[in-house]
Scaffold this active site. Structure first.
Site, PDB file in Angstrom:
ATOM      1  N   TYR A  53       0.825  -1.216   0.000  1.00 34.86           N
ATOM      2  CA  TYR A  53       0.000   0.000   0.000  1.00 34.86           C
ATOM      3  C   TYR A  53       0.862   1.271   0.000  1.00 34.86           C
ATOM      4  O   TYR A  53       0.471   2.297  -0.548  1.00 34.86           O
ATOM      5  CB  TYR A  53      -1.001  -0.029   1.163  1.00 34.86           C
ATOM      6  N   ILE A  95      -9.852   2.992  -3.906  1.00 38.81           N
ATOM      7  CA  ILE A  95      -9.265   3.581  -2.692  1.00 38.81           C
ATOM      8  C   ILE A  95      -8.452   4.830  -3.031  1.00 38.81           C
ATOM      9  O   ILE A  95      -7.867   5.446  -2.158  1.00 38.81           O
ATOM     10  CB  ILE A  95      -8.387   2.535  -1.961  1.00 38.81           C
ATOM     11  N   ASP A  96      -8.436   5.197  -4.325  1.00 35.37           N
ATOM     12  CA  ASP A  96      -7.727   6.420  -4.705  1.00 35.37           C
ATOM     13  C   ASP A  96      -8.622   7.638  -4.451  1.00 35.37           C
ATOM     14  O   ASP A  96      -9.798   7.489  -4.121  1.00 35.37           O
ATOM     15  CB  ASP A  96      -7.291   6.341  -6.195  1.00 35.37           C
ATOM     16  N   HIS A 111     -14.762   0.614   0.046  1.00 30.26           N
ATOM     17  CA  HIS A 111     -13.615  -0.230   0.384  1.00 30.26           C
ATOM     18  C   HIS A 111     -12.505   0.554   1.069  1.00 30.26           C
ATOM     19  O   HIS A 111     -11.368   0.079   1.139  1.00 30.26           O
ATOM     20  CB  HIS A 111     -13.067  -0.912  -0.881  1.00 30.26           C
ATOM     21  N   CYS A 138       0.930   5.401  16.100  1.00 37.15           N
ATOM     22  CA  CYS A 138      -0.353   6.086  15.869  1.00 37.15           C
ATOM     23  C   CYS A 138      -0.216   7.525  16.388  1.00 37.15           C
ATOM     24  O   CYS A 138       0.264   7.725  17.524  1.00 37.15           O
ATOM     25  CB  CYS A 138      -1.468   5.360  16.626  1.00 37.15           C
ATOM     26  N   SER A 179     -15.259  -5.161 -12.887  1.00 36.47           N
ATOM     27  CA  SER A 179     -15.410  -6.505 -13.464  1.00 36.47           C
ATOM     28  C   SER A 179     -16.593  -7.248 -12.862  1.00 36.47           C
ATOM     29  O   SER A 179     -16.953  -8.332 -13.327  1.00 36.47           O
ATOM     30  CB  SER A 179     -14.124  -7.313 -13.235  1.00 36.47           C
ATOM     31  N   ASN A 202     -17.921  -0.151 -19.700  1.00 37.12           N
ATOM     32  CA  ASN A 202     -16.743  -0.980 -19.456  1.00 37.12           C
ATOM     33  C   ASN A 202     -15.913  -1.079 -20.721  1.00 37.12           C
ATOM     34  O   ASN A 202     -16.425  -0.905 -21.827  1.00 37.12           O
ATOM     35  CB  ASN A 202     -17.180  -2.385 -18.987  1.00 37.12           C
ATOM     36  N   LEU A 203     -14.601  -1.373 -20.484  1.00 38.64           N
ATOM     37  CA  LEU A 203     -13.717  -1.463 -21.655  1.00 38.64           C
ATOM     38  C   LEU A 203     -14.088  -2.658 -22.522  1.00 38.64           C
ATOM     39  O   LEU A 203     -14.124  -2.574 -23.745  1.00 38.64           O
ATOM     40  CB  LEU A 203     -12.268  -1.594 -21.190  1.00 38.64           C
TER      41      LEU A 203
HETATM   42  C1  BV8 Z   1     -17.950  -8.874   2.501  1.00 42.71           C
HETATM   43  C2  BV8 Z   1      -9.388  -3.594  -1.141  1.00 42.71           C
HETATM   44  C3  BV8 Z   1     -19.445  -9.476   4.161  1.00 42.71           C
HETATM   45  C4  BV8 Z   1      -8.926  -2.288  -1.558  1.00 42.71           C
HETATM   46  C5  BV8 Z   1     -10.868  -5.129  -2.188  1.00 42.71           C
HETATM   47  C6  BV8 Z   1     -15.773 -15.256   2.691  1.00 42.71           C
HETATM   48  C7  BV8 Z   1     -15.986 -14.430   3.798  1.00 42.71           C
HETATM   49  C8  BV8 Z   1     -16.566 -13.164   3.678  1.00 42.71           C
HETATM   50  C9  BV8 Z   1     -16.888 -12.711   2.419  1.00 42.71           C
HETATM   51  C10 BV8 Z   1     -16.645 -13.519   1.333  1.00 42.71           C
HETATM   52  C11 BV8 Z   1     -16.116 -14.791   1.445  1.00 42.71           C
HETATM   53  N1  BV8 Z   1     -16.036 -15.332   0.190  1.00 42.71           N
HETATM   54  C12 BV8 Z   1     -16.488 -14.475  -0.709  1.00 42.71           C
HETATM   55  C13 BV8 Z   1     -16.854 -13.360  -0.043  1.00 42.71           C
HETATM   56  C14 BV8 Z   1     -17.330 -12.155  -0.566  1.00 42.71           C
HETATM   57  C15 BV8 Z   1     -16.085 -11.363  -0.978  1.00 42.71           C
HETATM   58  C16 BV8 Z   1     -16.006 -11.515  -2.472  1.00 42.71           C
HETATM   59  O1  BV8 Z   1     -16.760 -10.877  -3.147  1.00 42.71           O
HETATM   60  N2  BV8 Z   1     -15.099 -12.364  -2.963  1.00 42.71           N
HETATM   61  C17 BV8 Z   1     -15.021 -12.558  -4.402  1.00 42.71           C
HETATM   62  C18 BV8 Z   1     -13.589 -12.652  -4.827  1.00 42.71           C
HETATM   63  C19 BV8 Z   1     -15.858 -13.782  -4.756  1.00 42.71           C
HETATM   64  N3  BV8 Z   1     -16.311  -9.995  -0.582  1.00 42.71           N
HETATM   65  C20 BV8 Z   1     -15.865  -9.566   0.584  1.00 42.71           C
HETATM   66  O2  BV8 Z   1     -15.179 -10.206   1.356  1.00 42.71           O
HETATM   67  C21 BV8 Z   1     -16.314  -8.159   0.927  1.00 42.71           C
HETATM   68  N4  BV8 Z   1     -16.863  -8.171   2.238  1.00 42.71           N
HETATM   69  O3  BV8 Z   1     -18.533  -9.574   1.717  1.00 42.71           O
HETATM   70  O4  BV8 Z   1     -18.314  -8.733   3.785  1.00 42.71           O
HETATM   71  C22 BV8 Z   1     -19.331  -9.693   5.555  1.00 42.71           C
HETATM   72  C23 BV8 Z   1     -20.503  -9.970   6.222  1.00 42.71           C
HETATM   73  C24 BV8 Z   1     -20.433 -10.172   7.541  1.00 42.71           C
HETATM   74  C25 BV8 Z   1     -19.223 -10.128   8.194  1.00 42.71           C
HETATM   75  C26 BV8 Z   1     -18.051  -9.875   7.529  1.00 42.71           C
HETATM   76  C27 BV8 Z   1     -18.095  -9.648   6.189  1.00 42.71           C
HETATM   77  C28 BV8 Z   1     -15.156  -7.193   0.913  1.00 42.71           C
HETATM   78  C29 BV8 Z   1     -14.698  -6.993  -0.496  1.00 42.71           C
HETATM   79  C30 BV8 Z   1     -13.646  -5.882  -0.552  1.00 42.71           C
HETATM   80  C31 BV8 Z   1     -12.316  -6.477  -0.798  1.00 42.71           C
HETATM   81  N5  BV8 Z   1     -11.348  -5.430  -1.023  1.00 42.71           N
HETATM   82  N6  BV8 Z   1      -9.885  -4.291  -2.309  1.00 42.71           N
HETATM   83  C32 BV8 Z   1      -7.792  -2.382  -2.496  1.00 42.71           C
HETATM   84  O5  BV8 Z   1      -6.817  -3.073  -2.200  1.00 42.71           O
HETATM   85  O6  BV8 Z   1      -7.962  -1.737  -3.528  1.00 42.71           O
HETATM   86  S1  BV8 Z   1     -11.485  -5.825  -3.576  1.00 42.71           S
HETATM   87  C33 BV8 Z   1     -10.839  -5.133  -4.981  1.00 42.71           C
HETATM   88  O7  BV8 Z   1     -11.675  -5.600  -6.038  1.00 42.71           O
HETATM   89  C34 BV8 Z   1     -10.900  -3.615  -5.083  1.00 42.71           C
HETATM   90  O8  BV8 Z   1     -11.614  -2.992  -4.052  1.00 42.71           O
HETATM   91  C35 BV8 Z   1     -11.623  -3.419  -6.397  1.00 42.71           C
HETATM   92  O9  BV8 Z   1     -12.257  -2.214  -6.485  1.00 42.71           O
HETATM   93  C36 BV8 Z   1     -12.548  -4.545  -6.339  1.00 42.71           C
HETATM   94  C37 BV8 Z   1     -13.290  -4.858  -7.578  1.00 42.71           C
HETATM   95  O10 BV8 Z   1     -12.380  -4.863  -8.646  1.00 42.71           O
HETATM   96  P1  BV8 Z   1     -12.698  -3.851  -9.867  1.00 42.71           P
HETATM   97  O11 BV8 Z   1     -12.742  -2.474  -9.320  1.00 42.71           O
HETATM   98  O12 BV8 Z   1     -13.880  -4.331 -10.596  1.00 42.71           O
HETATM   99  O13 BV8 Z   1     -11.385  -3.952 -10.727  1.00 42.71           O
HETATM  100  P2  BV8 Z   1     -11.013  -5.112 -11.778  1.00 42.71           P
HETATM  101  O14 BV8 Z   1      -9.564  -4.957 -12.081  1.00 42.71           O
HETATM  102  O15 BV8 Z   1     -11.528  -6.417 -11.283  1.00 42.71           O
HETATM  103  O16 BV8 Z   1     -11.868  -4.745 -13.080  1.00 42.71           O
HETATM  104  C38 BV8 Z   1     -11.617  -3.542 -13.773  1.00 42.71           C
HETATM  105  C39 BV8 Z   1     -12.665  -3.429 -14.874  1.00 42.71           C
HETATM  106  O17 BV8 Z   1     -12.477  -2.171 -15.539  1.00 42.71           O
HETATM  107  C40 BV8 Z   1     -12.541  -4.504 -15.917  1.00 42.71           C
HETATM  108  O18 BV8 Z   1     -13.832  -5.040 -16.202  1.00 42.71           O
HETATM  109  C41 BV8 Z   1     -12.000  -3.774 -17.154  1.00 42.71           C
HETATM  110  O19 BV8 Z   1     -12.542  -4.287 -18.366  1.00 42.71           O
HETATM  111  C42 BV8 Z   1     -12.483  -2.377 -16.940  1.00 42.71           C
HETATM  112  N7  BV8 Z   1     -11.593  -1.345 -17.499  1.00 42.71           N
HETATM  113  C43 BV8 Z   1     -10.244  -1.344 -17.526  1.00 42.71           C
HETATM  114  N8  BV8 Z   1      -9.810  -0.223 -18.121  1.00 42.71           N
HETATM  115  C44 BV8 Z   1     -10.913   0.506 -18.440  1.00 42.71           C
HETATM  116  C45 BV8 Z   1     -12.054  -0.209 -18.040  1.00 42.71           C
HETATM  117  N9  BV8 Z   1     -13.300   0.246 -18.243  1.00 42.71           N
HETATM  118  C46 BV8 Z   1     -13.438   1.440 -18.850  1.00 42.71           C
HETATM  119  N10 BV8 Z   1     -12.379   2.198 -19.256  1.00 42.71           N
HETATM  120  C47 BV8 Z   1     -11.122   1.762 -19.073  1.00 42.71           C
HETATM  121  N11 BV8 Z   1     -10.090   2.505 -19.496  1.00 42.71           N
END
Ligand code: BV8
Length: 229
Positions: A53, A95-96, A111, A138, A179, A202-203
């Protein structure tokens, strides 16, 4: 009064020069997501997570908001000036701080934020622009108990009550540059389907049937300004 909720993901910041997570040069190509983006990973190796980070934070100073961020800020400004009878909420997974630097005010960081830390000792959430390490004290309680104020997998996203209210009240839901892999954000489109129109900018097309009424493909810096003007 039109009520729009926009959900942004890493794709909206990609043309500013910030890496996405799952694309060709995605952040998760070089790191194991479970080692970085989970509380367990932080407990196992806080220095590795702090370094990840710190690098992202340093990279933020070198980039600027792009035309997509500015277009959304312009739409919010038009509402404030009375040039558009509507209300815009931005819910970002990012987060930006590019939405804020573009001029947006109503931004919900579900997030967390790269430029803020959280003390696991006293709960303070100091703004932070430099590097942070496991022994960085801290500023409030001076304990070596700071962590990134970022929501990791398995942790509850922030502001979910407000998010639920805004989604329930919107008549248009727009997702930009995400995504649709990570929940609960990925499920927002389904939660509004009975009362709002939905659009995805989306891209590239996502695999499988799309839950969106409309999909506009292309770089966000082209498609989003064309939509808001
Ligand atoms: C929750 C941190 C409930 C910040 C991130 C077990 C236990 C608990 C929960 C779970 C579990 N198993 C599964 C889950 C749910 C889990 C989850 O969803 N897992 C997935 C993998 C299946 N979710 C969680 O855990 C969440 N919490 O559910 O809590 C709970 C209930 C009770 C008690 C406790 C908990 C928390 C999720 C947050 C995780 N943190 N990041 C950081 O480091 O940045 S996730 C990470 O992915 C980022 O935050 C990011 O934003 C997020 C999503 O990714 P995207 O933003 O979509 O980015 P990506 O690269 O994937 O896609 C980019 C897209 O842009 C593409 O489609 C591309 O085509 C497009 N693109 C690219 N360039 C362009 C463009 N489009 C247009 N123009 C362009 N130029």
């Amino acid at each position: 009064m039109q009520r729009i909720v926009v959900l942004t993901g890493a794709g909206i910041s990609q043309e500013s020069g910030l890496q996405t997570f799952r694309g060709p040069d995605g952040l998760w190509n070089n790191e194991h997501i479970e080692d970085i983006c989970t509380p367990e990973g932080f407990r196992r190796d806080p220095l590795r997570v702090d370094r990840f980070y710190n690098n992202l934070r340093a990279g933020l100073t070198a980039v600027q908001p792009n035309a997509a961020h500015l277009a959304l800020a312009g739409l919010e400004q038009a509402a404030r000036d009375g040039r558009w009878q509507g209300h815009l909420t931005i819910i970002t997974q990012n987060i930006d701080d590019l939405h804020e630097r573009a001029g947006s005010h109503d931004v919900i960081h579900m997030h967390g934020e790269l430029l803020r830390l959280r003390c696991t000792g006293c709960g303070a959430t100091p703004a932070w622009h430099g590097d942070c390490f496991p022994d960085t004290p801290c500023p409030a309680c001076h304990g070596p108990t700071l962590r990134p104020d970022i929501v990791w997998f398995g942790e509850m996203p922030y502001h979910m009550d407000t998010i639920t209210q805004r989604l329930a009240a919107c008549d248009l839901f727009v997702a930009i540059g995400t995504s649709g892999v990570v929940y609960p954000a990925a499920g927002f489109v389904d939660s509004v389907a009975d009362h709002a129109d939905t659009m995805l900018f989306n891209l590239e097309a996502r695999s499988g049937p799309s839950p969106f009424d409309q999909t506009i493909l292309g770089p966000a810096t082209h498609t989003v300004p064309a939509w808001t003007q």
